[in-house]
Design a protein around this motif. Sequence first.
Motif, PDB file in Angstrom:
ATOM      1  N   ALA A   1      -2.722   9.373  -1.840  1.00  0.00           N
ATOM      2  CA  ALA A   1      -2.835   8.129  -1.067  1.00  0.00           C
ATOM      3  C   ALA A   1      -4.279   7.863  -0.674  1.00  0.00           C
ATOM      4  O   ALA A   1      -4.714   6.706  -0.589  1.00  0.00           O
TER       5      ALA A   1
ATOM      6  N   LYS B   1       1.798   5.041   0.720  1.00  0.00           N
ATOM      7  CA  LYS B   1       1.552   5.943   1.832  1.00  0.00           C
ATOM      8  C   LYS B   1       2.059   7.341   1.477  1.00  0.00           C
ATOM      9  O   LYS B   1       2.971   7.481   0.648  1.00  0.00           O
TER      10      LYS B   1
ATOM     11  N   SER C   1       4.033   9.041   3.066  1.00  0.00           N
ATOM     12  CA  SER C   1       5.456   9.093   3.412  1.00  0.00           C
ATOM     13  C   SER C   1       6.350   8.491   2.329  1.00  0.00           C
ATOM     14  O   SER C   1       7.584   8.607   2.405  1.00  0.00           O
ATOM     15  N   ASP C   2       5.763   7.858   1.309  1.00  0.00           N
ATOM     16  CA  ASP C   2       6.555   7.371   0.181  1.00  0.00           C
ATOM     17  C   ASP C   2       7.006   8.520  -0.717  1.00  0.00           C
ATOM     18  O   ASP C   2       7.807   8.317  -1.641  1.00  0.00           O
TER      19      ASP C   2
ATOM     20  N   TYR D   1       0.820  -1.203   0.000  1.00  0.00           N
ATOM     21  CA  TYR D   1       0.000   0.000   0.000  1.00  0.00           C
ATOM     22  C   TYR D   1       0.858   1.260   0.000  1.00  0.00           C
ATOM     23  O   TYR D   1       1.782   1.399   0.790  1.00  0.00           O
TER      24      TYR D   1
END
Length: 349
Positions: free
Chosen positions: A331, A23, A25-26, A21
């Motif tokens: 996201a 996020k 923060s990616d 998945y």
Amino acid sequence: MGEAVVVRNKQVILKDYVNGYMKPSDMVVTSDNTIRLELPKVEDGLILSKNLYLSCDPYMRNRMGNVVVGTYVTSFTPGLPICGYGVARVLDSTHPDFKKGDLVWGVVNWEEYSLITDTTSLIKIQYIDNVPLSYYTGILGMPGMTAYVGFHNICSPKKGDFVFVSAASGAVGQLVGQFAKLLGCYVVGSVGSKEKVDLLKNKFGFNEAFNYKEERDLDAALKRYFPNGIDIYFENVGGEMLDAVLNNMRIHGRIAVCGMISQYNLDRVEGIYNLHLLILKRIRMQGFLVFDHYHLYPKFLDMIVPLIQEGKIAYIEDMVEGLENAPAALAGLYTGKNVGKQVVAITHR
């Protein structure tokens, strides 16, 4: 001549290839890079754009992984800005088809300013009075074209057809359902919340809608809403939903495969067990990519613009302000947080 202005350019950077998945923060939002707001006149075919609106689209998750060679999209490059459809204003141009001040929609980087060397995706906007520019990320842009091509060209609809749309409150689904209603079809949509069920029925005019999260048995749910079966399925979800739909299709039914958002964050896609019904029911199931059909864009505008201006079609955007909020907005697509077309407004002018 004065010195050219150099500014910091806020960007959304992909940290690394994504597994599972996706996020927020990616991605990282940074202003480390700078850009010169003037083009070298010795180079032809360049455009410098000020990006206004960005489109969050489900297919973008595929580009965050290490895409297998041979697919229709290439991977984003870790350490560089991601890109997608957007609306922009031309600040400077050495391209013969675009001039300073033009408004365009097409593929741009997720950043405040872009130096565009590949202009093949750009379409000049013929501004329509009383229609927001952000609509060119949706109803007047790629999602609108997707709904138009998928429903009218792929599904071969006719008055009286029983139509099912999954992910029906999204940018594409909300339009497909309304196109079907305008044609005189019976339309049911699936969504992920009570709020979205109400939206489909009261805003978009669907005959019925249901929250798939509240249905323990999707096959039973579809039999409840389609006791005589489904003629047309507009596929946005895949997985268990597709399996249940196949069991409820009518003979000579048509399925337009637009997307499979339930599968994009999985390392291994779910199996489909009812594919043999394609044979028994003589179902036509066809995948499609909208950019194969952009030659139809003028015809699409001739159809959709009067519908908007006459109030015959509704459209809802879910807009967040500021590039710093773009990763969370993107996201959120994969958990159904958005209501309507998810748009990021970098600036409104």
